[in-house]
Write a protein that holds these residues in place. Structure first.
Motif, PDB file in Angstrom:
ATOM      1  N   GLU A 234       0.894  -1.104   0.068  1.00 35.39           N
ATOM      2  CA  GLU A 234       0.063  -0.139   0.062  1.00 35.39           C
ATOM      3  C   GLU A 234       1.016   1.160  -0.177  1.00 35.39           C
ATOM      4  O   GLU A 234       1.841   1.241   0.906  1.00 35.39           O
TER       5      GLU A 234
ATOM      6  N   ASP B  15       0.132   7.110  -1.784  1.00 39.55           N
ATOM      7  CA  ASP B  15      -0.916   7.812  -2.797  1.00 39.55           C
ATOM      8  C   ASP B  15      -2.114   7.070  -2.655  1.00 39.55           C
ATOM      9  O   ASP B  15      -3.050   7.360  -3.593  1.00 39.55           O
TER      10      ASP B  15
ATOM     11  N   SER C  87      -2.444   3.701  -3.524  1.00 35.89           N
ATOM     12  CA  SER C  87      -2.617   2.556  -4.610  1.00 35.89           C
ATOM     13  C   SER C  87      -2.105   1.212  -3.620  1.00 35.89           C
ATOM     14  O   SER C  87      -1.189   1.487  -3.141  1.00 35.89           O
ATOM     15  N   LYS C  88      -2.751   0.134  -4.230  1.00 30.16           N
ATOM     16  CA  LYS C  88      -2.572  -1.076  -3.454  1.00 30.16           C
ATOM     17  C   LYS C  88      -2.531  -2.211  -4.622  1.00 30.16           C
ATOM     18  O   LYS C  88      -2.833  -1.977  -5.777  1.00 30.16           O
TER      19      LYS C  88
END
Length: 430
Positions: A283, A286, A288-289
């Motif tokens: 993770e 920003d 995002s994952k």
């Protein structure tokens, strides 16, 4: 070979294997090498060991440990053709971690052809008591050619004592004596005031000399072992917050069998085809994952998001190859959290009867290692380590947590649920 004897070796790539018999109460041991001129290193860079695994010349590389058939080996790759002309001797040493060499049975050093692993020389250490470090052998030049000598010189001062004897500057915590209390002040005797001198013109002071270049950082010998009692460590406090962080998983099957599993009462697959997959959930800051894994060929990237790369897929468990992934700590501010985990792709239905070790090696800083507990549940997935970024402080947390998926739920989704990642999953293949 007998102690003190020597034999010619080719000017070629050689594998130096340090080995011993494993068992309860046997401490770990580590191989190292020192490149010498007139009996001393030229600088701390001439010391190759677990915290500094390669020489700048490319001549020596620490390849790591493997555990098989009740024996442990730690290996160095020594390419004598690449050793710089000024180097006269390459010392081959061993240090004990957590005990003495009197507790390490069947200690030996063996020189092999690197390409074929053909033995060329072997020295079995004749015996040890309280020694915590040994010079087992050395390569040395004689009339333009190389020879190997069996040495067998012990030290009771550990790797630090051995290294400092050869000119290495070691940075280890030292206890300092408490400062002495300042003496009681006494008033000076009364003195008549001196006459005021006439004003003087002072010459202009020369500029201060330039500061000398900073000395290179001394070598650190510290290793960090995470346990249930002490499960976490700060990479920031260890100085390991830049460069590459290498994560390695190696394993050994305790016993091979087929038929029925005595623990779980169902057929057990043959372990000879065991395929474990090292993976990482990430993770970023920003939001995002994602996941880095061999399944679906999502190997990641090192120099662009997610700054995590899976090096390959291995079925041997050996450290020199093994399951490895790399995290680019030069982008540490991009990370919120990383969960490193392992799944069984094929070859077994659970982690029972498996001994596994996880090593996290920062490019700068002490290596971090821990062993997995014995698996007592029918688990095909294990969360290994959680790396979190809290206010710029990177902390490694030992998880060693076996998970049991519900029927129809994949191991990856099981890890996601357990740690609240909140991702959508679809089937994938290698």
């Amino acid at each position: 070979m007998l102690k003190g004897s020597n034999t010619p070796v080719p000017t070629a790539a050689l594998r130096v294997e340090l080995g011993w018999r494993a068992g309860p109460g046997v401490p770990d041991a580590d191989a190292s090498a020192l490149l010498l001129v007139s009996g001393k290193v030229r600088s701390d860079a001439d010391f190759v060991f677990y915290n500094q695994p390669a020489h700048s010349s490319g001549a020596i590389r620490h390849e790591g440990k493997r555990n098989a058939d009740g024996r442990v080996t730690d290996a160095l790759l020594v390419d004598l053709a690449r050793v710089e002309p000024s180097i006269e001797t390459v010392v081959l040493a061993a240090s004990a971690d957590g005990g003495t060499f009197g507790q390490v049975p069947d200690l030996y050093i063996e020189v092999q052809d690197a390409g074929r692993s053909t033995p060329m020389a072997r020295f079995d250490n004749p015996g040890a008591t309280t020694e915590t470090a040994f010079v087992l052998g050395e390569f040395y030049r004689r009339q333009g050619a190389w020879k190997f000598r069996a040495v067998g010189q012990g030290y009771s001062s550990g790797l630090e004592g051995l290294a400092t004897d050869y000119g290495i500057t070691v940075d280890e915590p030292q206890q300092t004596a408490p400062a002495a209390a300042p003496p009681m002040a006494t008033p000076p005797p009364a003195v008549p005031p001196a006459p005021t001198p006439p004003p003087m013109t002072r010459p202009t002071a020369p500029p201060p000399p330039a500061a000398p270049p900073a000395a290179p950082a001394p070598v650190r010998l510290t290793k960090v072992t995470l346990t249930k009692a002490a499960p976490s460590v700060s990479l920031t406090k260890q100085g390991g917050t830049s460069g590459a962080l290498h994560v390695n998983l190696n394993w050994e099957v305790r016993k091979q069998f087929s038929g029925w599993s005595s623990k779980f009462g169902r057929p057990a697959a043959m372990h000879s085809d065991l395929d474990l997959d090292l993976c990482a959930l990430f993770e970023l800051t920003d939001g995002s994952k994602g996941v880095v894994q061999a399944l679906g060929n999502t190997f990641g990237a090192l120099h662009q998001p997610p700054y995590i790369h899976l090096d390959g897929d291995d079925r041997t468990g050996a450290v020199a190859a093994g399951e490895n992934l790399t995290v680019n700590l030069d982008h540490k501010n991009a990370f919120r959290r990383i969960l490193v985990f392992v799944t069984i792709y094929e070859g077994a239905r659970s982690f029972a009867d498996l001994d596994a070790t996880v090593t996290l090696q920062p490019q700068y800083g002490a290596p971090i290692e821990f062993s997995l507990d014995e698996c007592t549940v029918p688990s095909p997935v294990c969360a290994l380590a959680l790396i979190t970024n809290t206010g710029g402080d990177l902390v490694v947390q030992r998880e060693a947590r076996y998970l049991v998926p519900e029927r129809g739920i994949s191991p990856q989704r099981t890890v996601d649920y357990a740690y609240g990642w909140g991702m959508n999953w679809t089937p994938g293949r290698k």
